[in-house]
Scaffold this active site. Structure first.
Site, PDB file in Angstrom:
ATOM      1  N   GLY A   1       4.073  51.212 -27.530  1.00  0.00           N
ATOM      2  CA  GLY A   1       3.763  49.814 -27.849  1.00  0.00           C
ATOM      3  C   GLY A   1       4.871  48.863 -27.430  1.00  0.00           C
ATOM      4  O   GLY A   1       6.046  49.217 -27.442  1.00  0.00           O
TER       5      GLY A   1
ATOM      6  N   ASP B   1       8.434  59.460 -30.780  1.00  0.00           N
ATOM      7  CA  ASP B   1       7.746  60.477 -29.975  1.00  0.00           C
ATOM      8  C   ASP B   1       8.260  60.481 -28.534  1.00  0.00           C
ATOM      9  O   ASP B   1       8.497  61.546 -27.953  1.00  0.00           O
ATOM     10  CB  ASP B   1       6.226  60.212 -29.951  1.00  0.00           C
TER      11      ASP B   1
ATOM     12  N   GLU C   1       0.625  39.539 -32.337  1.00  0.00           N
ATOM     13  CA  GLU C   1       1.257  38.220 -32.196  1.00  0.00           C
ATOM     14  C   GLU C   1       2.768  38.321 -32.019  1.00  0.00           C
ATOM     15  O   GLU C   1       3.396  37.433 -31.456  1.00  0.00           O
ATOM     16  CB  GLU C   1       1.021  37.375 -33.465  1.00  0.00           C
TER      17      GLU C   1
ATOM     18  N   ASP D   1       8.165  48.841 -35.292  1.00  0.00           N
ATOM     19  CA  ASP D   1       7.916  49.446 -36.604  1.00  0.00           C
ATOM     20  C   ASP D   1       9.203  49.698 -37.396  1.00  0.00           C
ATOM     21  O   ASP D   1       9.163  49.866 -38.608  1.00  0.00           O
ATOM     22  CB  ASP D   1       7.162  50.774 -36.455  1.00  0.00           C
TER      23      ASP D   1
ATOM     24  N   ARG E   1       0.816  55.037 -23.079  1.00  0.00           N
ATOM     25  CA  ARG E   1       1.037  56.035 -24.130  1.00  0.00           C
ATOM     26  C   ARG E   1       0.825  57.481 -23.653  1.00  0.00           C
ATOM     27  O   ARG E   1       0.613  58.373 -24.471  1.00  0.00           O
ATOM     28  CB  ARG E   1       0.119  55.753 -25.321  1.00  0.00           C
TER      29      ARG E   1
ATOM     30  N   LYS F   1      13.285  52.086 -29.183  1.00  0.00           N
ATOM     31  CA  LYS F   1      12.374  50.943 -29.191  1.00  0.00           C
ATOM     32  C   LYS F   1      11.288  51.132 -30.229  1.00  0.00           C
ATOM     33  O   LYS F   1      10.798  52.251 -30.384  1.00  0.00           O
ATOM     34  CB  LYS F   1      11.719  50.834 -27.812  1.00  0.00           C
ATOM     35  N   THR F   2      10.914  50.180 -30.980  1.00  0.00           N
ATOM     36  CA  THR F   2       9.665  50.050 -31.731  1.00  0.00           C
ATOM     37  C   THR F   2       9.797  48.941 -32.756  1.00  0.00           C
ATOM     38  O   THR F   2      10.794  48.876 -33.488  1.00  0.00           O
ATOM     39  CB  THR F   2       9.178  51.338 -32.435  1.00  0.00           C
TER      40      THR F   2
HETATM   41  P1  FBP Z   1       5.211  52.195 -30.917  1.00  0.00           P
HETATM   42  O1  FBP Z   1       5.382  53.150 -32.048  1.00  0.00           O
HETATM   43  O2  FBP Z   1       4.816  52.851 -29.655  1.00  0.00           O
HETATM   44  O3  FBP Z   1       6.411  51.304 -30.753  1.00  0.00           O
HETATM   45  O4  FBP Z   1       4.008  51.196 -31.259  1.00  0.00           O
HETATM   46  C1  FBP Z   1       3.961  50.534 -32.464  1.00  0.00           C
HETATM   47  C2  FBP Z   1       2.667  49.817 -32.727  1.00  0.00           C
HETATM   48  O5  FBP Z   1       2.804  48.428 -32.479  1.00  0.00           O
HETATM   49  C3  FBP Z   1       2.207  50.062 -34.160  1.00  0.00           C
HETATM   50  O6  FBP Z   1       2.817  49.154 -35.034  1.00  0.00           O
HETATM   51  C4  FBP Z   1       0.725  49.944 -34.051  1.00  0.00           C
HETATM   52  O7  FBP Z   1       0.072  50.708 -35.035  1.00  0.00           O
HETATM   53  C5  FBP Z   1       0.436  50.512 -32.687  1.00  0.00           C
HETATM   54  O8  FBP Z   1       1.602  50.306 -31.926  1.00  0.00           O
HETATM   55  C6  FBP Z   1      -0.742  49.874 -32.019  1.00  0.00           C
HETATM   56  O9  FBP Z   1      -1.015  50.566 -30.852  1.00  0.00           O
HETATM   57  P2  FBP Z   1      -1.725  49.969 -29.566  1.00  0.00           P
HETATM   58  O10 FBP Z   1      -0.704  49.161 -28.847  1.00  0.00           O
HETATM   59  O11 FBP Z   1      -2.060  51.160 -28.762  1.00  0.00           O
HETATM   60  O12 FBP Z   1      -2.871  49.122 -30.013  1.00  0.00           O
END
Ligand code: FBP
Length: 549
Positions: free
Chosen positions: A78, A173, A422, A202, A142, A199-200
């Site tokens: 993401g 991951d 957003e 989250d 992904r 990175k994330t």
């Molecule tokens: P990462 O763990 O790859 O950084 O992605 C986080 C995230 O934004 C989550 O918060 C969310 O649940 C998910 O990606 C959404 O995934 P997608 O971008 O495939 O809709």
């Protein structure tokens, strides 16, 4: 392409590097490391990259002239604000090593590496993307990088382009896979270094040695701005309850940080729900009690923050999802042939009694969302589950019961929001712009130091960026063994919200007051120009974690 005035002004921003990275560095080795758990198993799986020392960069007094290096870079998973600055820092870093160094970006994530889709990132391209949000410079994806065939196929393109180092920018991951790739290339003597970057949005890729993942700072500031705006609206009209779901697939760090910044009436923390073994109805009852208590004071309005991953942390739901995952994997073909109108009954008929009851009790929409396709890592796509609507609907029902019992006499009108996409591509805050640039620049120094299987690490983040400490952490140090798709696998341990940690404790000590009284804080938009206390503050999570040490 047309640019906004802010875009033009931000393009000129020069991220502030830790002072140590502004000159030539030497890598000082710490003590050999161990994985956080399952040491013997991880050691056996990573014979070439286990137990490496932590590295800290210090200013070098003498330096050998650098050699040109060709580097590949992948954005994985993401989007998170600041990815472009990791790449521009990496570009500037390898150019500092030698002006003939070259950077290649693999397109649309790890898939581009395996399928040999790439572009050279030259100075004019990099300059277009400095200090901007998004991952659009090369795109992200992904695809899971985990099979020997993928590693061998990727090696072909690395050889063709004479690339001797690969930087993988990703979450837990993707960095786990970076460690596996580093080990494999080392074992076969491929002559390719692999370096990871945390990175994330989250915020769940952090530990004793990685203080935060990039993007968390900007994303939570964007969400907090909008929550603050909603709270001001809500306190003006005094007629709506706003149910706001916030991204963060599993851990509740984003919701917690936004709560600390905005002081909503309710914020649910999934990790607490699990620890207290609460049912969905318990969560609903708690919210309804707060709605009723506020109504007694004439306040028929409020805000509820809901972490995206809540459903998976409710113990009964967790059991249900685990069985559903196995069922849908085992009966994939058969299930695909079942007519949509019969799918709910099919699932009920094939689940254990206990889980079938929970599944049958769910509203139609949520039940359907739980049976949709998993992502490539096997996760339920929680961002598609409308928990905010589920909760408000159930709170409405509970309030009707309370009214009948004479325990509630108010008005309840709910509105729903989901903040996620957003914030993921917002222009990075000054913190993320500096942090990401430093992570990329530091990755170049790790490449120059000749190491592999390391994560770029920049620490001391509550201090001004010039005082940050730079170095490298062996990725195996962050690993433990976990069950994935029915098998025990080495993975980086995900950081959940710690209920004994300072950020949660701060929240818990104030939430009763926030629930009843209206204590909203309005953080306003991210500022890039102005006094440091407005522009350069790290997250409260980071601040309290440091104070708590
Ligand atoms: P990462 O763990 O790859 O950084 O992605 C986080 C995230 O934004 C989550 O918060 C969310 O649940 C998910 O990606 C959404 O995934 P997608 O971008 O495939 O809709």
């Amino acid at each position: 392409m047309k640019k906004s005035a802010l875009q033009k002004a931000r393009a000129a921003y020069q991220p502030k590097l830790p002072i140590v990275l502004t000159s030539a560095v030497k890598a000082v080795e710490g003590r050999p490391t161990q994985s956080v758990a399952n040491q013997e198993e991880i050691k056996a799986l990573f014979p070439n990259t286990y137990g490496l020392p932590e590295l800290k960069f210090e200013k070098a007094t003498t330096t050998a002239p650098g050699k040109p290096v060709n580097v590949g870079v992948i954005l994985s998973g993401g989007q998170a604000p600041g990815g472009h600055n990791v790449i521009s820092g990496l570009f500037d870093g390898i150019k500092k090593i030698h002006r003939d160094s070259r950077l290649y970006g693999f397109l649309m994530g790890p898939g581009g590496f395996v399928d040999h889709k790439y572009m050279e990132l030259t100075a004019p391209i990099i300059d277009e993307f400095r200090n901007t949000g998004g991952f659009d410079i090369i795109g992200s994806g992904r695809t899971k990088l985990e099979k020997k065939e993928q590693f061998d196929k990727g090696l072909e393109i690395l050889r063709e382009l004479n690339i001797t180092a690969l930087v993988i920018i990703g979450g837990d991951d993707s960095n786990t896979n970076a460690a596996i790739l580093a080990e494999y290339y080392k074992a076969i003597n491929a002559g390719v270094q692999v370096i990871g970057c945390p990175k994330t949005i989250d915020g769940d890729l952090k530990n004793d040695v990685i203080e935060t993942s990039f993007g968390f700072d900007t994303a939570t500031k964007v969400y907090s701005e909008v929550i603050g705006n909603i709270q001001r609206d809500c306190n003006s009209a005094k007629k709506y309850w706003h149910f706001i779901k916030l991204m963060g697939r599993s851990a509740s760090h984003i919701a917690l940080e936004c709560a600390l910044q905005t002081q909503p009436n309710v914020c649910i923390i999934s990790e607490e729900v699990e620890a207290k073994n609460l049912s969905l109805q318990d969560v609903v009852n708690n919210i309804a009690d707060i709605v009723a208590a506020r109504a007694k004071n004439g306040n028929n309005f409020g805000t509820v923050l809901i972490p995206e991953g809540l459903i998976e942390f409710i113990p009964a739901m967790k059991k249900l999802i685990a069985e559903l995952n196995d069922l849908l994997a085992a009966k994939a073909e058969e299930f695909a042939k079942v007519a949509p109108a019969q799918q709910r009954q099919y699932i009920i008929d094939h689940l254990s009694k206990e889980n079938a009851e929970v599944y049958a009790s769910l509203p139609e929409g949520v039940a359907r969302q739980l049976s949709l396709d998993r992502d490539p890592h096997g996760n339920v796509q929680v961002s598609l589950i409308e928990t905010e609507k589920l909760l408000s609907e159930m709170v409405g029902k509970r309030l009707a019961e309370m009214r009948a019992e004479g325990k509630y006499d108010g008005k309840f009108s709910a509105l729903h929001h989901f903040f996620g996409y957003e914030g993921r591509c917002a222009d990075p805050s000054n913190f993320d712009a500096d942090y990401c640039y430093a992570l990329g620049y530091n990755a170049a120094d790790l490449i120059n130091a000749g190491v592999t299987g390391y994560m770029s690490s920049v620490r001391n983040l509550v201090k001004p960026s010039v005082q940050w400490i730079a170095g490298g952490i062996p990725i195996t140090m962050m690993m433990n063994m976990e069950r994935r798709h029915g098998e025990m696998k080495p993975v980086i341990q995900k950081a959940l919200v710690r209920l004994d940690g300072a950020p949660f404790q701060r929240f818990a000590s104030q939430r009763d007051e926030w629930a009843i009284n209206t204590c909203y804080v309005y953080p306003g938009p991210i500022q890039y120009f102005g006094p440091a206390e407005v522009c350069d503050q790290p997250t409260l999570t980071l601040k309290y974690e440091h104070e708590g040490k």
